[in-house]
Design an enzyme around this catalytic site. Structure first.
Site, short mmCIF file in Angstrom:
data_model
loop_
_atom_site.label_atom_id
_atom_site.label_comp_id
_atom_site.label_asym_id
_atom_site.label_seq_id
_atom_site.Cartn_x
_atom_site.Cartn_y
_atom_site.Cartn_z
N TYR A 193 0.82 -1.22 0.00
CA TYR A 193 0.00 0.00 0.00
C TYR A 193 0.84 1.26 0.00
O TYR A 193 0.31 2.36 -0.05
CB TYR A 193 -0.92 0.03 1.23
CG TYR A 193 -2.03 -0.98 1.13
CD1 TYR A 193 -3.33 -0.56 0.86
CD2 TYR A 193 -1.79 -2.33 1.29
CE1 TYR A 193 -4.35 -1.48 0.75
CE2 TYR A 193 -2.79 -3.25 1.19
CZ TYR A 193 -4.07 -2.83 0.91
OH TYR A 193 -5.07 -3.73 0.79
N LYS A 196 3.40 -14.34 5.50
CA LYS A 196 3.75 -15.22 4.38
C LYS A 196 5.27 -15.33 4.33
O LYS A 196 5.90 -15.22 3.28
CB LYS A 196 3.16 -14.62 3.09
CG LYS A 196 3.20 -15.51 1.89
CD LYS A 196 2.27 -16.68 1.97
CE LYS A 196 2.51 -17.64 0.83
NZ LYS A 196 1.83 -18.93 0.99
N ASP A 202 -1.82 -18.33 4.07
CA ASP A 202 -2.82 -19.12 3.33
C ASP A 202 -3.63 -20.04 4.24
O ASP A 202 -4.85 -20.06 4.20
CB ASP A 202 -2.18 -19.91 2.19
CG ASP A 202 -0.86 -20.53 2.58
OD1 ASP A 202 -0.86 -21.57 3.24
OD2 ASP A 202 0.20 -19.95 2.24
N ASP A 215 -6.14 -6.90 5.03
CA ASP A 215 -7.25 -6.46 4.19
C ASP A 215 -8.09 -7.68 3.80
O ASP A 215 -9.31 -7.70 3.94
CB ASP A 215 -6.66 -5.80 2.93
CG ASP A 215 -7.67 -4.96 2.20
OD1 ASP A 215 -8.80 -4.81 2.71
OD2 ASP A 215 -7.34 -4.43 1.12
#
Ligand code: NAP
Length: 416
Positions: free
Chosen positions: A160, A227, A281, A305
């Site tokens: 972002y 991640k 995930d 998000d």
């Protein structure tokens, strides 16, 4: 400070800072931004409920002095086309706590998004989304009861940050050349390029906030979502920095998942928060199948998000999901959905997201009694299947009511 259009309520008292412990006067000035589209309907309804709860809880001893400040289309009308007037920022800095309805992003108005602008200018670095199931709310899950998670999403960096270069531009080619020739990177010709900055500074201040929140609210665990198995130096570093804060600054109050099994036979000692981490995930599957394992979750910007909207869907959707953007000097609570322009001024939509964001604001202020009254009355209203159109279409035997009628039903339950 003197304001042009903002009227400071003469009977209100200023909350001067967010330093802990918070010092909230009995007649605090709280700001609201009505919002565009459905904003007027949901703000009018919610203000009635918040005021009724404060009156009922404190019998007049405490009372909120509301101060309207302006952003979006209402601001544009008042301030000669300016969607985000300077005095809105000035007021937010001076009066420190506020709540907002949704804002339209003006097309071609010079802002990427008014919401993003507010977060960046005021450094509202933590996006909080408590996601909790209320009995009676239509849910796609077989067993939504255990869902009670607060997501702390980093709000200022990650993808972002807006560092992106379109394929075919001179900037892109310059960066591509540098990456290939000087850094030995390999990627296809003509790729768009984006940079994902993640810092120890931004990660650690968020983790401190999440841990303080977890301690104050006696939550059981803080899970780091990342991640890091793929993006080692951004997402992986996020994980490591979070653990570092727990270890170096909150050692007395925290225990890692490994220690839990090595030293405590899987049972966290009284008063200790378990720190664990999960890959981005698999966490989506776990949230659906084993939601009870999650309590406070801390995430980088993009993961957060995705996760917060997916979680909201498990317990009734963004129409009722509350939110807040918080920094060290300003707190701005907000409805998490958009302006749903097709329903503007129809007195139709669900005020739940804004209403519950206000409950969260009351909780942060320490006005727990008023917050609790709203939650209880909200639950009773839902239990009677008195709901707005969005829930009515998913429930058998529901009574569909307007936004204003839904607010009246809650107030009636509060007083009845
Ligand atoms: P949206 O306004 O959230 O609306 C999408 C759909 O979600 C609505 O058509 C409605 O579904 C449902 N919905 C939203 N709020 C609801 C409520 N309170 N009660 C019941 N249902 C509700 O999303 P959008 O249409 O993508 O965005 C419209 C504008 O909002 C854009 O200008 C966008 O930039 C802005 N926006 C602002 C914010 C913010 O201020 N935080 C956030 C997101 C978007 P049904 O059609 O099924 O009834």
């Amino acid at each position: 400070m003197a304001y042009h259009k903002i009227v400071v309520p003469p009977d209100g008292e200023k909350i001067t800072s967010l330093a802990q412990p918070l010092n909230i006067p009995d007649h605090p000035i709280l700001m609201f931004i009505e919002g565009d589209g459905i904003g007027r309907d949901i703000m009018t309804a919610s203000l009635r409920v918040w005021n009724a709860a404060v009156e009922k809880a404190y019998g007049g001893k405490r009372k909120i002095a509301w101060m309207e400040i302006y952003a979006g289309e209402k601001a544009a009308k008042l301030y000669d086309g300016n969607y985000m007037p300077q005095e809105t920022f000035d007021a937010l800095r001076e009066f420190v706590i506020g709540i907002k309805g949704p804002l339209t992003t003006p097309v071609g108005g010079g802002f990427r998004s008014l919401n993003v602008t507010l977060r960046q200018v005021l450094d509202l670095y933590a996006c909080l989304r408590p996601v909790k199931y209320y009995p009676g709310v239509p849910s796609p899950m077989r067993d939504p009861e255990p869902v009670d998670v607060t997501v702390f999403r980093e709000n200022t960096e990650d993808v972002y940050a807006g560092i992106e270069y379109a394929a075919g531009t001179a900037e892109n080619e310059k960066l591509a050349r540098f990456l290939r020739e000087e850094m030995g990177a390999k990627f296809f010709e003509g790729s768009g390029l984006g940079i994902k900055p993640m810092s120890a500074f931004a990660t650690k201040r968020l983790m401190r906030f999440a841990l303080r929140y977890a301690l104050e609210r006696k939550r059981k665990s803080v899970t780091i979502m990342h991640k890091g198995n793929i993006q080692k130096y951004t997402e992986g570093a996020f994980r490591n920095w979070c653990y570092e804060v727990a270890r170096e600054e909150f050692a007395e109050y925290t225990v890692t998942e490994d220690e839990l099994w090595e030293k405590y036979n899987g049972q966290a000692p009284e008063g200790k928060i378990v720190i664990k981490d999960r890959i981005a995930d698999i966490i989506f599957q776990h949230m659906l199948l084993r939601p009870a394992e999650f309590d406070v979750v801390i995430t980088p910007n993009l993961n957060g998000d995705y996760l917060s909207d997916a979680l909201a869907a498990q317990v009734g959707g963004v129409g009722i999901a509350p939110g807040a953007n918080i920094g060290d000097s300003v707190m701005l609570f907000e409805a998490t959905h958009g302006t749903a322009p097709k329903y503007t001024d129809q007195d139709k939509v669900n005020p739940g997201s804004l209403l519950l964001s206000g409950v969260m604001m009351l909780e942060f202020m320490g006005w727990w009694e008023a917050a609790q009254l709203i939650i209880q009355a909200y639950e009773r209203t839902l239990a009677q299947k008195v709901v707005t159109y969005d829930f009515a279409r998913l429930m058998d035997g529901a009574t569909e009511v307007k936004t204003s009628e839904f607010a009246s039903a809650i107030i009636q339950h509060m007083n009845g």
